[in-house]
Design a protein around this motif. Structure first.
Motif, PDB file in Angstrom:
ATOM      1  N   ASP A   9      90.791  19.574  37.508  1.00  0.00           N
ATOM      2  CA  ASP A   9      90.379  20.902  37.069  1.00  0.00           C
ATOM      3  C   ASP A   9      88.936  20.823  36.564  1.00  0.00           C
ATOM      4  N   LEU A  10      88.102  21.760  36.975  1.00  0.00           N
ATOM      5  CA  LEU A  10      86.694  21.746  36.568  1.00  0.00           C
ATOM      6  C   LEU A  10      86.498  22.001  35.083  1.00  0.00           C
ATOM      7  N   ARG A  11      87.538  22.448  34.402  1.00  0.00           N
ATOM      8  CA  ARG A  11      87.465  22.630  32.950  1.00  0.00           C
ATOM      9  C   ARG A  11      87.753  21.318  32.222  1.00  0.00           C
ATOM     10  N   ASP A  12      88.170  20.294  32.976  1.00  0.00           N
ATOM     11  CA  ASP A  12      88.469  18.988  32.397  1.00  0.00           C
ATOM     12  C   ASP A  12      87.314  18.019  32.694  1.00  0.00           C
ATOM     13  N   ASP A  13      87.548  16.732  32.475  1.00  0.00           N
ATOM     14  CA  ASP A  13      86.508  15.718  32.659  1.00  0.00           C
ATOM     15  C   ASP A  13      86.422  15.337  34.135  1.00  0.00           C
ATOM     16  N   TRP A  14      85.890  16.239  34.938  1.00  0.00           N
ATOM     17  CA  TRP A  14      85.813  15.969  36.371  1.00  0.00           C
ATOM     18  C   TRP A  14      84.793  14.882  36.730  1.00  0.00           C
ATOM     19  N   PRO A  15      83.702  14.675  35.945  1.00  0.00           N
ATOM     20  CA  PRO A  15      82.810  13.560  36.310  1.00  0.00           C
ATOM     21  C   PRO A  15      83.517  12.204  36.321  1.00  0.00           C
ATOM     22  N   ALA A  16      84.441  11.990  35.380  1.00  0.00           N
ATOM     23  CA  ALA A  16      85.172  10.723  35.356  1.00  0.00           C
ATOM     24  C   ALA A  16      86.007  10.567  36.625  1.00  0.00           C
TER      25      ALA A  16
ATOM     26  N   TYR B 200      84.525  32.601  38.310  1.00  0.00           N
ATOM     27  CA  TYR B 200      85.889  32.173  37.990  1.00  0.00           C
ATOM     28  C   TYR B 200      85.931  31.170  36.837  1.00  0.00           C
ATOM     29  N   LEU B 201      84.763  30.782  36.333  1.00  0.00           N
ATOM     30  CA  LEU B 201      84.705  29.823  35.225  1.00  0.00           C
ATOM     31  C   LEU B 201      84.428  30.543  33.915  1.00  0.00           C
ATOM     32  N   PRO B 202      85.110  30.157  32.839  1.00  0.00           N
ATOM     33  CA  PRO B 202      84.697  30.642  31.515  1.00  0.00           C
ATOM     34  C   PRO B 202      83.267  30.208  31.229  1.00  0.00           C
ATOM     35  N   GLY B 203      82.585  30.927  30.351  1.00  0.00           N
ATOM     36  CA  GLY B 203      81.192  30.616  30.056  1.00  0.00           C
ATOM     37  C   GLY B 203      80.965  29.176  29.654  1.00  0.00           C
ATOM     38  N   ALA B 204      81.844  28.628  28.815  1.00  0.00           N
ATOM     39  CA  ALA B 204      81.676  27.245  28.364  1.00  0.00           C
ATOM     40  C   ALA B 204      81.794  26.260  29.523  1.00  0.00           C
ATOM     41  N   ALA B 205      82.760  26.495  30.422  1.00  0.00           N
ATOM     42  CA  ALA B 205      82.925  25.611  31.578  1.00  0.00           C
ATOM     43  C   ALA B 205      81.764  25.776  32.556  1.00  0.00           C
ATOM     44  N   HIS B 206      81.278  26.999  32.694  1.00  0.00           N
ATOM     45  CA  HIS B 206      80.107  27.280  33.528  1.00  0.00           C
ATOM     46  C   HIS B 206      78.907  26.457  33.059  1.00  0.00           C
ATOM     47  N   ASP B 207      78.635  26.514  31.757  1.00  0.00           N
ATOM     48  CA  ASP B 207      77.480  25.799  31.217  1.00  0.00           C
ATOM     49  C   ASP B 207      77.671  24.289  31.293  1.00  0.00           C
ATOM     50  N   ALA B 208      78.905  23.832  31.028  1.00  0.00           N
ATOM     51  CA  ALA B 208      79.189  22.396  31.107  1.00  0.00           C
ATOM     52  C   ALA B 208      79.031  21.882  32.537  1.00  0.00           C
ATOM     53  N   LEU B 209      79.360  22.717  33.518  1.00  0.00           N
ATOM     54  CA  LEU B 209      79.223  22.317  34.916  1.00  0.00           C
ATOM     55  C   LEU B 209      77.785  21.928  35.230  1.00  0.00           C
ATOM     56  N   PHE B 210      76.847  22.778  34.840  1.00  0.00           N
ATOM     57  CA  PHE B 210      75.449  22.476  35.135  1.00  0.00           C
ATOM     58  C   PHE B 210      74.940  21.283  34.321  1.00  0.00           C
ATOM     59  N   SER B 211      75.396  21.163  33.082  1.00  0.00           N
ATOM     60  CA  SER B 211      74.990  20.014  32.267  1.00  0.00           C
ATOM     61  C   SER B 211      75.459  18.708  32.899  1.00  0.00           C
ATOM     62  N   ARG B 212      76.688  18.704  33.385  1.00  0.00           N
ATOM     63  CA  ARG B 212      77.226  17.488  33.980  1.00  0.00           C
ATOM     64  C   ARG B 212      76.529  17.159  35.298  1.00  0.00           C
ATOM     65  N   ILE B 213      76.250  18.176  36.098  1.00  0.00           N
ATOM     66  CA  ILE B 213      75.531  17.948  37.353  1.00  0.00           C
ATOM     67  C   ILE B 213      74.154  17.351  37.066  1.00  0.00           C
ATOM     68  N   ASP B 214      73.478  17.889  36.052  1.00  0.00           N
ATOM     69  CA  ASP B 214      72.159  17.361  35.688  1.00  0.00           C
ATOM     70  C   ASP B 214      72.258  15.900  35.260  1.00  0.00           C
ATOM     71  N   GLU B 215      73.271  15.573  34.480  1.00  0.00           N
ATOM     72  CA  GLU B 215      73.438  14.204  33.998  1.00  0.00           C
ATOM     73  C   GLU B 215      73.756  13.235  35.141  1.00  0.00           C
ATOM     74  N   LEU B 216      74.452  13.711  36.158  1.00  0.00           N
ATOM     75  CA  LEU B 216      74.889  12.853  37.257  1.00  0.00           C
ATOM     76  C   LEU B 216      73.867  12.765  38.387  1.00  0.00           C
ATOM     77  N   SER B 217      72.767  13.492  38.276  1.00  0.00           N
ATOM     78  CA  SER B 217      71.809  13.589  39.373  1.00  0.00           C
ATOM     79  C   SER B 217      70.578  12.724  39.119  1.00  0.00           C
ATOM     80  N   THR B 218      70.385  11.759  39.996  1.00  0.00           N
ATOM     81  CA  THR B 218      69.177  10.936  39.951  1.00  0.00           C
ATOM     82  C   THR B 218      68.067  11.654  40.718  1.00  0.00           C
ATOM     83  N   PRO B 219      66.799  11.293  40.498  1.00  0.00           N
ATOM     84  CA  PRO B 219      65.722  11.907  41.284  1.00  0.00           C
ATOM     85  C   PRO B 219      65.992  11.820  42.787  1.00  0.00           C
TER      86      PRO B 219
END
Length: 300
Positions: A149-156, A179-198
């Protein structure tokens, strides 16, 4: 109505919207001037056995005056082109967020050694995998389902499936954000940024902020009452607005730019013109909303 921690299969709630998208892609594929071809989509619709969408594939004439089939062609083409461009630039990891019944791992001509991760709800991916196995389909890349679920720890879960955060990645966020709550929406982009190398890239159909979602819901109530589309709702008995969250959320283009992503955008109308698939004439309110929905590509 939505609730915290809710889940779904392919024939209810958010899962049913994935089935709808597959049906629209199947109809688009049969058009003489189809922007995309998805031979897998009819399999999913037939296997699900949901009456509205099976009837739609048997006779799609009710959709001819609606924007949804043409829109789905534009949307699918946009993300197809994004992944092929990213692959051509040397990216060999692709992550499809909320993959639903997306068949890009099978449809697109991926370069050798490409891994495609598909992130979605367990029941959705289970249904998808079963249908593909029954038809003995073979992916054109190393396809790895990530059931979470994208509201959970999907990066792991993504990293457990073999994702390498040290390598560039192409991300897609397609038809998901409302379809995402605001908190999950914002966390999605934060996690993508953290997982993305140049060298990483991202494509998003950005629905807009909370006020845009509220406006869409209001317009659906006003115009989907059988007057605008000849008495037909392409989603059948499903009211998609009941599945949306309209709480506060960050603005993706601004947020990404602040964190060093190079962002480009186009409105729905501009993208339709690019692909020579103009939308039919609609009330001015729809045109105004179409300018609020921005299709983004970003590079880190």
């Amino acid at each position: 109505m939505r609730s915290d921690g809710d889940s779904w299969s392919i024939v209810d709630s958010v899962g049913l919207t994935a089935l709808a998208v597959a049906a629209f892609r199947a109809v688009e594929s049969d058009e003489q001037d189809a922007l995309v071809r998805d031979d897998f989509a009819p399999w999913f619709v037939a296997a699900a056995g949901e009456h509205h969408f099976t009837e739609l594939l048997a006779d799609s004439s009710a959709l001819k005056d609606m924007p949804f089939v043409g829109y789905m062609g534009v949307r699918t083409k946009f993300f197809d082109d994004f992944f092929l461009s990213a692959a051509a630039s040397g990216v060999r990891q692709a992550v499809i967020i909320a993959a639903g019944l997306d068949a890009r791992a099978y449809r697109l001509e991926w370069p050798p050694d490409t891994t495609v991760f598909e992130v979605d709800q367990p029941k959705v991916l289970e249904f998808k995998g079963k249908v593909l196995a029954e038809h003995e389909a073979r992916p054109k890349a190393d396809r790895r389902p990530v059931a979470v679920d994208l509201r959970d720890d999907w990066p792991a879960a993504l990293e457990a499936a073999g994702f390498d955060r040290a390598k560039p990645v192409a991300w897609s966020i397609e038809g998901l954000l409302p379809y995402l709550p605001g908190a999950a929406h914002d966390a999605l982009f934060s996690r993508i940024d953290e997982l993305s190398t140049p060298g990483s890239q991202l494509a998003v159909d950005n629905f807009g902020d909370s006020s845009t979602i509220q406006r869409f819901n209001a317009m659906r109530d006003k115009f989907m009452d059988k007057s605008l589309f000849g008495g037909h709702d392409p989603f059948g008995d499903l009211d998609v607005s009941e599945l949306f969250y309209a709480d506060e959320r960050t603005d993706p283009p601004g947020w990404l730019s602040e964190r060093g992503w190079s962002v480009q955008g186009a409105t729905s109308l501009e993208l339709a013109d690019k692909y020579d698939r103009p939308f039919p004439e609609f009330p001015e309110e729809f045109d105004d909303l179409a300018t609020q929905k921005v299709w983004l590509t970003a590079a880190k």
